[in-house]
Design an enzyme around this catalytic site. Sequence first.
Site, PDB file in Angstrom:
ATOM      1  N   ARG A  88       0.837  -1.199   0.000  1.00  0.00           N
ATOM      2  CA  ARG A  88       0.000   0.000   0.000  1.00  0.00           C
ATOM      3  C   ARG A  88       0.873   1.251   0.000  1.00  0.00           C
ATOM      4  O   ARG A  88       2.078   1.160   0.231  1.00  0.00           O
ATOM      5  CB  ARG A  88      -0.962  -0.002   1.186  1.00  0.00           C
ATOM      6  CG  ARG A  88      -0.270   0.056   2.527  1.00  0.00           C
ATOM      7  CD  ARG A  88      -1.297   0.069   3.649  1.00  0.00           C
ATOM      8  NE  ARG A  88      -0.628   0.125   4.937  1.00  0.00           N
ATOM      9  CZ  ARG A  88      -1.243   0.064   6.095  1.00  0.00           C
ATOM     10  NH1 ARG A  88      -2.557  -0.080   6.141  1.00  0.00           N
ATOM     11  NH2 ARG A  88      -0.576   0.139   7.225  1.00  0.00           N
TER      12      ARG A  88
ATOM     13  N   ASN B 242      -4.694   8.133   4.514  1.00  0.00           N
ATOM     14  CA  ASN B 242      -4.572   7.306   5.706  1.00  0.00           C
ATOM     15  C   ASN B 242      -3.132   7.305   6.177  1.00  0.00           C
ATOM     16  O   ASN B 242      -2.228   7.049   5.384  1.00  0.00           O
ATOM     17  CB  ASN B 242      -4.978   5.854   5.407  1.00  0.00           C
ATOM     18  CG  ASN B 242      -5.096   5.028   6.675  1.00  0.00           C
ATOM     19  OD1 ASN B 242      -5.856   5.376   7.568  1.00  0.00           O
ATOM     20  ND2 ASN B 242      -4.323   3.960   6.767  1.00  0.00           N
ATOM     21  N   GLU B 243      -2.939   7.632   7.450  1.00  0.00           N
ATOM     22  CA  GLU B 243      -1.593   7.597   8.037  1.00  0.00           C
ATOM     23  C   GLU B 243      -0.562   8.116   7.036  1.00  0.00           C
ATOM     24  O   GLU B 243       0.376   7.407   6.650  1.00  0.00           O
ATOM     25  CB  GLU B 243      -1.243   6.189   8.504  1.00  0.00           C
ATOM     26  CG  GLU B 243      -2.054   5.769   9.707  1.00  0.00           C
ATOM     27  CD  GLU B 243      -1.695   4.386  10.219  1.00  0.00           C
ATOM     28  OE1 GLU B 243      -1.019   3.633   9.502  1.00  0.00           O
ATOM     29  OE2 GLU B 243      -2.095   4.064  11.347  1.00  0.00           O
TER      30      GLU B 243
ATOM     31  N   GLU C 182      -7.432   4.724  15.704  1.00  0.00           N
ATOM     32  CA  GLU C 182      -7.277   3.281  15.509  1.00  0.00           C
ATOM     33  C   GLU C 182      -6.568   2.684  16.703  1.00  0.00           C
ATOM     34  O   GLU C 182      -5.572   3.236  17.187  1.00  0.00           O
ATOM     35  CB  GLU C 182      -6.389   2.970  14.297  1.00  0.00           C
ATOM     36  CG  GLU C 182      -6.997   3.216  12.961  1.00  0.00           C
ATOM     37  CD  GLU C 182      -6.025   2.808  11.849  1.00  0.00           C
ATOM     38  OE1 GLU C 182      -5.171   1.925  12.072  1.00  0.00           O
ATOM     39  OE2 GLU C 182      -6.127   3.388  10.767  1.00  0.00           O
TER      40      GLU C 182
ATOM     41  N   TRP D 286       1.515  -7.305  12.590  1.00  0.00           N
ATOM     42  CA  TRP D 286       2.766  -6.814  12.013  1.00  0.00           C
ATOM     43  C   TRP D 286       3.930  -6.797  12.998  1.00  0.00           C
ATOM     44  O   TRP D 286       4.984  -6.253  12.693  1.00  0.00           O
ATOM     45  CB  TRP D 286       2.559  -5.417  11.417  1.00  0.00           C
ATOM     46  CG  TRP D 286       1.688  -4.512  12.252  1.00  0.00           C
ATOM     47  CD1 TRP D 286       0.356  -4.290  12.084  1.00  0.00           C
ATOM     48  CD2 TRP D 286       2.079  -3.751  13.402  1.00  0.00           C
ATOM     49  NE1 TRP D 286      -0.111  -3.425  13.046  1.00  0.00           N
ATOM     50  CE2 TRP D 286       0.931  -3.073  13.859  1.00  0.00           C
ATOM     51  CE3 TRP D 286       3.287  -3.565  14.081  1.00  0.00           C
ATOM     52  CZ2 TRP D 286       0.955  -2.235  14.971  1.00  0.00           C
ATOM     53  CZ3 TRP D 286       3.306  -2.728  15.190  1.00  0.00           C
ATOM     54  CH2 TRP D 286       2.152  -2.072  15.617  1.00  0.00           C
TER      55      TRP D 286
ATOM     56  N   GLU E 102      -3.695  -8.516   6.383  1.00  0.00           N
ATOM     57  CA  GLU E 102      -4.090  -8.277   7.775  1.00  0.00           C
ATOM     58  C   GLU E 102      -5.120  -9.282   8.262  1.00  0.00           C
ATOM     59  O   GLU E 102      -5.877  -9.009   9.184  1.00  0.00           O
ATOM     60  CB  GLU E 102      -4.589  -6.832   7.913  1.00  0.00           C
ATOM     61  CG  GLU E 102      -3.423  -5.863   7.735  1.00  0.00           C
ATOM     62  CD  GLU E 102      -3.813  -4.403   7.816  1.00  0.00           C
ATOM     63  OE1 GLU E 102      -4.985  -4.085   7.515  1.00  0.00           O
ATOM     64  OE2 GLU E 102      -2.942  -3.585   8.151  1.00  0.00           O
ATOM     65  N   LYS E 103      -5.131 -10.464   7.635  1.00  0.00           N
ATOM     66  CA  LYS E 103      -6.198 -11.405   8.011  1.00  0.00           C
ATOM     67  C   LYS E 103      -6.021 -11.981   9.416  1.00  0.00           C
ATOM     68  O   LYS E 103      -6.959 -12.527   9.977  1.00  0.00           O
ATOM     69  CB  LYS E 103      -6.368 -12.495   6.959  1.00  0.00           C
ATOM     70  CG  LYS E 103      -5.181 -13.383   6.714  1.00  0.00           C
ATOM     71  CD  LYS E 103      -5.560 -14.430   5.654  1.00  0.00           C
ATOM     72  CE  LYS E 103      -4.443 -15.385   5.361  1.00  0.00           C
ATOM     73  NZ  LYS E 103      -3.415 -14.770   4.512  1.00  0.00           N
ATOM     74  N   PHE E 104      -4.821 -11.837   9.984  1.00  0.00           N
ATOM     75  CA  PHE E 104      -4.657 -12.307  11.367  1.00  0.00           C
ATOM     76  C   PHE E 104      -4.729 -11.160  12.383  1.00  0.00           C
ATOM     77  O   PHE E 104      -4.368 -11.321  13.540  1.00  0.00           O
ATOM     78  CB  PHE E 104      -3.336 -13.071  11.509  1.00  0.00           C
ATOM     79  CG  PHE E 104      -3.344 -14.374  10.757  1.00  0.00           C
ATOM     80  CD1 PHE E 104      -4.225 -15.393  11.112  1.00  0.00           C
ATOM     81  CD2 PHE E 104      -2.511 -14.580   9.675  1.00  0.00           C
ATOM     82  CE1 PHE E 104      -4.264 -16.587  10.406  1.00  0.00           C
ATOM     83  CE2 PHE E 104      -2.535 -15.767   8.964  1.00  0.00           C
ATOM     84  CZ  PHE E 104      -3.419 -16.784   9.328  1.00  0.00           C
ATOM     85  N   HIS E 105      -5.172  -9.986  11.919  1.00  0.00           N
ATOM     86  CA  HIS E 105      -5.289  -8.822  12.812  1.00  0.00           C
ATOM     87  C   HIS E 105      -6.633  -8.893  13.530  1.00  0.00           C
ATOM     88  O   HIS E 105      -7.652  -9.208  12.920  1.00  0.00           O
ATOM     89  CB  HIS E 105      -5.211  -7.554  11.958  1.00  0.00           C
ATOM     90  CG  HIS E 105      -4.930  -6.294  12.716  1.00  0.00           C
ATOM     91  ND1 HIS E 105      -5.846  -5.721  13.579  1.00  0.00           N
ATOM     92  CD2 HIS E 105      -3.848  -5.486  12.723  1.00  0.00           C
ATOM     93  CE1 HIS E 105      -5.315  -4.611  14.082  1.00  0.00           C
ATOM     94  NE2 HIS E 105      -4.106  -4.443  13.578  1.00  0.00           N
TER      95      HIS E 105
HETATM   96  C1  GLA Z   1      -2.619   1.079  10.465  1.00  0.00           C
HETATM   97  C2  GLA Z   1      -3.547   1.347   9.292  1.00  0.00           C
HETATM   98  C3  GLA Z   1      -4.668   0.378   9.181  1.00  0.00           C
HETATM   99  C4  GLA Z   1      -4.212  -1.011   9.530  1.00  0.00           C
HETATM  100  C5  GLA Z   1      -3.641  -1.013  10.915  1.00  0.00           C
HETATM  101  C6  GLA Z   1      -3.237  -2.394  11.383  1.00  0.00           C
HETATM  102  O1  GLA Z   1      -2.864   1.776  11.579  1.00  0.00           O
HETATM  103  O2  GLA Z   1      -4.034   2.666   9.252  1.00  0.00           O
HETATM  104  O3  GLA Z   1      -5.143   0.421   7.861  1.00  0.00           O
HETATM  105  O4  GLA Z   1      -3.245  -1.401   8.615  1.00  0.00           O
HETATM  106  O5  GLA Z   1      -2.479  -0.225  10.897  1.00  0.00           O
HETATM  107  O6  GLA Z   1      -2.669  -2.369  12.665  1.00  0.00           O
END
Ligand code: GLA
Length: 675
Positions: free
Chosen positions: A120, A158-159, A316, A324, A364-367
């Site tokens: 991304r 985003n971020e 978040e 991660w 992120e399927k294990f998040h």
């Molecule tokens: C970041 C992103 C999210 C996601 C989370 C996972 O904060 O903004 O899209 O990837 O991390 O922890």
Amino acid sequence: MRRHETASAAHGWQRDGILFGCDYNPEQWPVSVWHDDVALMVQAGVDIVAINIFGWASIEPRPGEYDFDSLDAIIALLHENGIRVNLGTGTSSPPPWLSTRHPEILPVMADGTRRWPGGRQAWCPSSPVFREHALRLASVVAERYGSHPAVALWHVSNELGCHNALCYCDVSAASFRRWLEARYDSITRLNDAWGTTFWSQHYSDWSEILPPRSTLSAGNPAQRLDFERFSSEELLGYYREELAVIRAASTAPVTTNFMVTAHIRTQDYWRWAPEVDLIANDHYVDYRLDRPEVELSFSADLTRGLAHGEPWMLMETATSAVSWQPHNIAKVPGELVRTVASHLARGADGICFFQWRASRQGAEKFHSALLPHAGTDSKIWRETLGLSAMLDRLAPVSGTRVDARVAIMFSWESRWSASHETHPSEDVSYLTEAHRAYSALRSAGVTVDFVPPGADLAGYSLVIVPTLYCVNDSDARGLSDYVAGGGHAVVTFFSGLADDELRLRMDATGATPPGAFAELLGAWTEEFFPLGQGGTASLTDGATGSIWTEIVRVTTATVMTEFADGQVAGHPAITSNAFGDGRAIYVATALDDDSYETLVASALAEAGVTGHTLGADVEVVTRSNGTDRFVFVINHSASDVSLAGTGTELTTGESIDGIVAVPAGAVRVLRESIR
Ligand code: GLA
């Protein structure tokens, strides 16, 4: 939060209460699931949902061809169910068609290698091609939904800067040159600022200047710091462009999610803060740390500093494990509530999660999520409901403020530059020293504000200045004036050495040794003696130093402690200087935790600040307004503790007359009347 919105909600995003929300990625699920999701969101009292964060490929599947059917439908569904929308502009990750047609938007690393799509944020912040496409999308989205009643907040990208802040491509190089021209005006000024007489680096024309790409030897530190500044400004400039597009179509407040401590190191959030309508931070517990809860509270207090004490939003966090870290540790029962309470205690008025429903595919399927793979018969879902109910009970806390009489001076520019190469020790870490100061204050039960260099310090009784490697003249003077006016300061090693062009602070003839704070501290440094890896130094009062020692020469200061062994035995380790009506302490090593706490305790006592502590692993933090005080007790320890007070305990609704019991692992919030 159950719906009890009032017409008096001050800002679009706020309600009378603590906001509860999440990211939602409906594009990952069939429509039938959306209905289940929204029904469960209503059950869980979700107030606000961030959508379209990664929506670009769904809403613009081919260049200039838009498909808003799904986004229209999900916004309508949320709206019908009383859930408000935190609407992403969708620009954070470009779709493959864009990078295939325009590979020049892909970011380039310092060694010249490109980064490819497949993850991304694969875009160069300076790319006019990326900006053109992204701003076109943002404008189409803003026009379509700008006056939609569900849109309570805009979420730009985003971020920003999480992965792509530093791009070294030719387009970035040209933009960097323009930025430098605006900063320095003449190439002579730039040569002076960068010290290019060194190693034959003199520039005769702007076109010769490059970003600090990989070099054979060490690079030029001033060039690097300017590139770091430029890279922060470049993304901020990009944010401003999206902001303008949204403002043209909507009156809803606009923000973007920061990451003030981990991950996003490249953005100077002091410069970003005035540009967002709401300070929003993303925070995930870092289990690689010895005491992750201390880092969490540091992050929350720093976020409040950016918000100037106004309420802010945790945009978040995770209900349990992330995906991660090397080992993705799950939260134990009670931990979720404690982490959330720590953000609330430190000024958050909104708690949002990444994400609503745990993904089935992708990286992120294990998040973890509010709704886990296991469904509603699960620990996490029960905790989701429990947490939502607790946030409801804490509604009276919203809008209240956190008061602090102690501040840490925090600087992104020193954070970047203190760790440049070719310094006396690679073990000097700005963030570690800031954490060390914070941890000592937190252990003393003191709530800490964060302020930038140059801030008005008048309201503080004590200011700690950790490792402020570079500082400009007026900010250095600001600290001295504060102490002269009766303030107390603690300054730690490797501070005040360089100006804001990273020139060592000595006069041009070399007649004075470096140090912006020499007069304030009544001491200066003759020679650095950094310790070898893992090395320690003993101090005469029994303390242990690590990382750093030096030969300190006192002028007007008194010596509090000396080094007892090693190469600097007999030289001062901690000094104290009466300066005007105040006092400044200098610490010439990285003190062990206990000794730092002892030092901070005496500085606090001298500054007349009393902490409120119920033990090292118990947070006691107060929010208040004109009439009520809300005392948060967050018990991370394995022992029960208790707090004296009278009022109502909000998490249980119990009336308190004398003592609040806070069992091991629990959170209690005592509401007391101030009058
Ligand atoms: C970041 C992103 C999210 C996601 C989370 C996972 O904060 O903004 O899209 O990837 O991390 O922890």
